[in-house]
Write an enzyme that holds these catalytic residues in place. Structure first.
Site, PDB file in Angstrom:
ATOM      1  N   GLU A  99       0.846  -1.190   0.000  1.00 17.89           N
ATOM      2  CA  GLU A  99       0.000   0.000   0.000  1.00 17.89           C
ATOM      3  C   GLU A  99       0.885   1.246   0.000  1.00 17.89           C
ATOM      4  O   GLU A  99       2.047   1.192   0.440  1.00 17.89           O
ATOM      5  CB  GLU A  99      -0.870   0.024   1.254  1.00 17.89           C
ATOM      6  CG  GLU A  99      -1.920  -1.061   1.308  1.00 17.89           C
ATOM      7  CD  GLU A  99      -3.075  -0.809   0.351  1.00 17.89           C
ATOM      8  OE1 GLU A  99      -3.377   0.356   0.059  1.00 17.89           O
ATOM      9  OE2 GLU A  99      -3.671  -1.790  -0.121  1.00 17.89           O
ATOM     10  N   ASP A 112      -4.341  -4.087   6.739  1.00 23.17           N
ATOM     11  CA  ASP A 112      -4.866  -4.599   5.470  1.00 23.17           C
ATOM     12  C   ASP A 112      -5.473  -5.999   5.675  1.00 23.17           C
ATOM     13  O   ASP A 112      -6.589  -6.282   5.242  1.00 23.17           O
ATOM     14  CB  ASP A 112      -3.730  -4.635   4.447  1.00 23.17           C
ATOM     15  CG  ASP A 112      -4.150  -5.233   3.125  1.00 23.17           C
ATOM     16  OD1 ASP A 112      -4.676  -4.494   2.284  1.00 23.17           O
ATOM     17  OD2 ASP A 112      -3.965  -6.450   2.938  1.00 23.17           O
ATOM     18  N   LYS A 164      -9.491  -7.358   5.452  1.00 18.06           N
ATOM     19  CA  LYS A 164      -9.898  -8.508   4.639  1.00 18.06           C
ATOM     20  C   LYS A 164     -10.568  -9.570   5.503  1.00 18.06           C
ATOM     21  O   LYS A 164     -11.566 -10.180   5.099  1.00 18.06           O
ATOM     22  CB  LYS A 164      -8.680  -9.077   3.911  1.00 18.06           C
ATOM     23  CG  LYS A 164      -8.157  -8.120   2.852  1.00 18.06           C
ATOM     24  CD  LYS A 164      -6.801  -8.527   2.348  1.00 18.06           C
ATOM     25  CE  LYS A 164      -6.356  -7.624   1.210  1.00 18.06           C
ATOM     26  NZ  LYS A 164      -4.976  -7.888   0.801  1.00 18.06           N
TER      27      LYS A 164
HETATM   28  N1  LIG Z   1      -2.233  -2.298  -5.483  1.00 22.01           N
HETATM   29  C1  LIG Z   1      -2.783  -3.495  -5.241  1.00 22.01           C
HETATM   30  O1  LIG Z   1      -2.170  -4.535  -5.515  1.00 22.01           O
HETATM   31  C2  LIG Z   1      -4.165  -3.587  -4.640  1.00 22.01           C
HETATM   32  C3  LIG Z   1      -4.743  -4.863  -4.493  1.00 22.01           C
HETATM   33  C4  LIG Z   1      -6.050  -4.974  -3.994  1.00 22.01           C
HETATM   34  C5  LIG Z   1      -6.722  -3.828  -3.611  1.00 22.01           C
HETATM   35  N2  LIG Z   1      -6.129  -2.606  -3.744  1.00 22.01           N
HETATM   36  C6  LIG Z   1      -6.911  -1.419  -3.337  1.00 22.01           C
HETATM   37  O2  LIG Z   1      -7.226  -0.666  -4.500  1.00 22.01           O
HETATM   38  C7  LIG Z   1      -7.275   0.728  -4.184  1.00 22.01           C
HETATM   39  C8  LIG Z   1      -6.299   1.472  -5.103  1.00 22.01           C
HETATM   40  O3  LIG Z   1      -5.005   0.969  -4.870  1.00 22.01           O
HETATM   41  P1  LIG Z   1      -3.786   1.371  -5.827  1.00 22.01           P
HETATM   42  O4  LIG Z   1      -2.668   0.479  -5.438  1.00 22.01           O
HETATM   43  O5  LIG Z   1      -4.225   1.427  -7.232  1.00 22.01           O
HETATM   44  O6  LIG Z   1      -3.478   2.849  -5.285  1.00 22.01           O
HETATM   45  P2  LIG Z   1      -2.549   3.972  -5.942  1.00 22.01           P
HETATM   46  O7  LIG Z   1      -1.642   3.381  -6.964  1.00 22.01           O
HETATM   47  O8  LIG Z   1      -1.941   4.731  -4.809  1.00 22.01           O
HETATM   48  O9  LIG Z   1      -3.580   4.916  -6.716  1.00 22.01           O
HETATM   49  C9  LIG Z   1      -4.562   5.609  -6.016  1.00 22.01           C
HETATM   50  C10 LIG Z   1      -5.417   6.385  -6.980  1.00 22.01           C
HETATM   51  O10 LIG Z   1      -6.468   7.008  -6.234  1.00 22.01           O
HETATM   52  C11 LIG Z   1      -6.609   8.341  -6.708  1.00 22.01           C
HETATM   53  N3  LIG Z   1      -7.209   9.167  -5.664  1.00 22.01           N
HETATM   54  C12 LIG Z   1      -6.754   9.398  -4.394  1.00 22.01           C
HETATM   55  N4  LIG Z   1      -7.576  10.236  -3.747  1.00 22.01           N
HETATM   56  C13 LIG Z   1      -8.560  10.542  -4.615  1.00 22.01           C
HETATM   57  C14 LIG Z   1      -9.696  11.385  -4.558  1.00 22.01           C
HETATM   58  N5  LIG Z   1      -9.972  12.074  -3.450  1.00 22.01           N
HETATM   59  N6  LIG Z   1     -10.514  11.472  -5.636  1.00 22.01           N
HETATM   60  C15 LIG Z   1     -10.231  10.781  -6.777  1.00 22.01           C
HETATM   61  N7  LIG Z   1      -9.149   9.964  -6.904  1.00 22.01           N
HETATM   62  C16 LIG Z   1      -8.334   9.868  -5.838  1.00 22.01           C
HETATM   63  C17 LIG Z   1      -5.210   8.769  -7.070  1.00 22.01           C
HETATM   64  O11 LIG Z   1      -5.285   9.900  -7.910  1.00 22.01           O
HETATM   65  P3  LIG Z   1      -3.948  10.559  -8.575  1.00 22.01           P
HETATM   66  O12 LIG Z   1      -3.557   9.601  -9.676  1.00 22.01           O
HETATM   67  O13 LIG Z   1      -4.396  11.864  -9.097  1.00 22.01           O
HETATM   68  O14 LIG Z   1      -2.942  10.645  -7.485  1.00 22.01           O
HETATM   69  C18 LIG Z   1      -4.674   7.504  -7.733  1.00 22.01           C
HETATM   70  O15 LIG Z   1      -5.008   7.488  -9.103  1.00 22.01           O
HETATM   71  C19 LIG Z   1      -6.940   0.836  -2.688  1.00 22.01           C
HETATM   72  O16 LIG Z   1      -8.125   0.865  -1.956  1.00 22.01           O
HETATM   73  C20 LIG Z   1      -6.189  -0.472  -2.407  1.00 22.01           C
HETATM   74  O17 LIG Z   1      -6.328  -0.883  -1.062  1.00 22.01           O
HETATM   75  C21 LIG Z   1      -4.866  -2.463  -4.260  1.00 22.01           C
END
Ligand SMILES: NC(=O)c1ccc[n+]([C@@H]2O[C@H](COP(=O)([O-])OP(=O)(O)OC[C@H]3O[C@@H](n4cnc5c(N)ncnc54)[C@H](OP(=O)(O)O)[C@@H]3O)[C@@H](O)[C@H]2O)c1
Length: 392
Positions: free
Chosen positions: A184, A195, A199
């Protein structure tokens, strides 16, 4: 919505998961999904998709009648909850990857779905590529399921694997996990067990229908595990895994926790390595099923989102079967190892019986029987220099 109709999607988030969703849809026109708008935070950021797709106003998606389904993958649980509840109130189905948002608002989200007769699916939020929620929801609908043991956090499993197999330091292993997109944005969420706790909260609902608040569930991460614990594990032909456990006791009550465990190297869970996840389901006849797959990363998570989008198109929604009268209980006695520094009396007093004591100049440990309640009542075991590992 008919199944052969083009699906118009509104996407929240364009990070690791959001870009995975976008790429899969671009690379597979036969999916017949069109992304109409993507809500992000920073409108000036350089993107791999056309600028006109992006908005920093979520309402452009929430109130667009042409958008059939919303896919939510942002890393801000409060903003996500606000967007998801608005969507559900407007009868717009949602698919989400956001375990924190779901686990901390589960009761409200279940009510919103029932009240507005619409769907929220969140397979991606639990074990990414393992369809465990769907399996629990559709297959184990009776009450013969008795236990669930799972490795649900890809980045702590990656860190533990690298510490055990490549002797990497904790910090270097964490850095690698972040570079690979497993961790994360805030690593404490993974390392300190949050996390996995979120889950587990979701799994608790779909195993035994218990809708609990995360703050009422016993949990810890791997933050206090060190080389001495790893050496002890190796001497005893074990490894260390962060395990989410749910068990139905003989009295019908439910024990649920996330804690580090010593696991014999010959077991299936011990051989779940790197960022993979696994779930071991037990039934009341002593039989087990084992599900295994990638628990994090761009494509495994994005694929789960897309599979849920199609499930919504087929009008699928979770059953939320609850079994009457089940509640959380921490009266069970378990076997634990506790490593600590200083006077042995400060730790020994919590045990019902002691199997083994080790005392040295550097550190001490005690192994014995202890009631889970001893960890629920106070946080003595969470202080720096104390490591608690289940030894079942
Ligand atoms: N990464 C994984 O492997 C994984 C696996 C399962 C679940 N998840 C879950 O999926 C979600 C996203 O994870 P990620 O890894 O993709 O995160 P990330 O790479 O940090 O990307 C987060 C995204 O959210 C956007 N964001 C943040 N605040 C926002 C707001 N107020 N309004 C609109 N957009 C906003 C950001 O915008 P900007 O681009 O403009 O910064 C960015 O595009 C999380 O809840 C995470 O727990 C992730």
């Amino acid at each position: 919505m008919s199944t052969d109709k083009k699906i118009t999607l509104g996407l929240f988030g364009f990070g690791v998961v959001g870009q995975g969703i976008y790429n899969i849809i671009q690379q597979n026109p036969s999916l017949n999904i069109q992304i109409k708008k993507i809500a992000i935070k920073n409108i000036d950021k350089q993107r791999i998709a056309p600028h006109e797709l992006f908005t920093n106003n979520g309402n452009d998606i929430l109130f667009d009648d042409e958008i059939d389904i919303i896919a939510e993958a942002i890393d801000d649980a409060e903003v996500a909850f606000s967007a998801v509840s608005t969507a559900l109130q407007n009868k717009k189905p949602v698919v989400s990857a956001n375990k924190k948002m779901i686990a901390t608002n589960l009761s409200a989200l279940v009510d919103l779905q029932k009240k507005h007769n619409t769907s929220l699916l969140y397979e991606a939020s639990v074990c990414a590529s393992i369809p465990i929620v769907r399996v629990l929801d559709t297959y184990y609908s009776g009450n013969l399921l008795s236990s669930l043991q799972a490795i649900v956090n890809g980045s702590t499993n990656y860190i533990l694997t690298k510490m055990f197999e490549e002797k990497l330091s904790f910090n270097n292993a964490l850095k690698q996990a972040q570079e690979l997109g497993y961790a994360e944005s805030n690593p404490k969420l993974d390392v300190n067990g949050y996390d996995a706790l979120y889950k587990l909260t979701e799994l608790l609902t779909h195993t035994f229908g218990v809708v609990a608040k995360p703050e009422n569930i016993l949990f810890s991460g791997i933050q206090n595990i060190n080389d001495a614990d790893a050496a002890f594990a190796k001497q005893n032909e074990k490894t260390i895994k962060l395990i989410a456990k749910i068990k139905k006791q003989d009295n019908g009550k439910i024990t649920a926790f996330v804690l580090p465990h010593f696991v014999s190297t010959t077991t299936m869970l011990a051989n779940v390595k790197d960022a993979n996840n696994a779930v071991l389901l037990g039934n009341s006849y002593g039989e087990f099923e084992f599900l295994y797959g990638k628990g994090a990363g761009s494509y495994p998570t994005a694929l789960a989102i897309i599979n849920d989008v199609f499930a919504i198109q087929k009008k699928y929604n979770y059953n939320y079967d609850s079994q009457e009268g089940l509640e959380l209980d921490y009266n069970e006695t378990i076997k634990a190892y506790i490593r600590f520094e200083g006077n042995i009396n400060k730790v020994e007093k919590y045990f019902e019986s002691i199997d083994k004591k080790f005392i040295s100049e550097q550190y001490n440990y005690v192994i014995g029987k202890i009631k889970l309640n001893q960890f629920v009542k106070t946080d003595w075991w969470q202080q720096e220099g104390i490591s608690l590992i289940m030894d079942e």
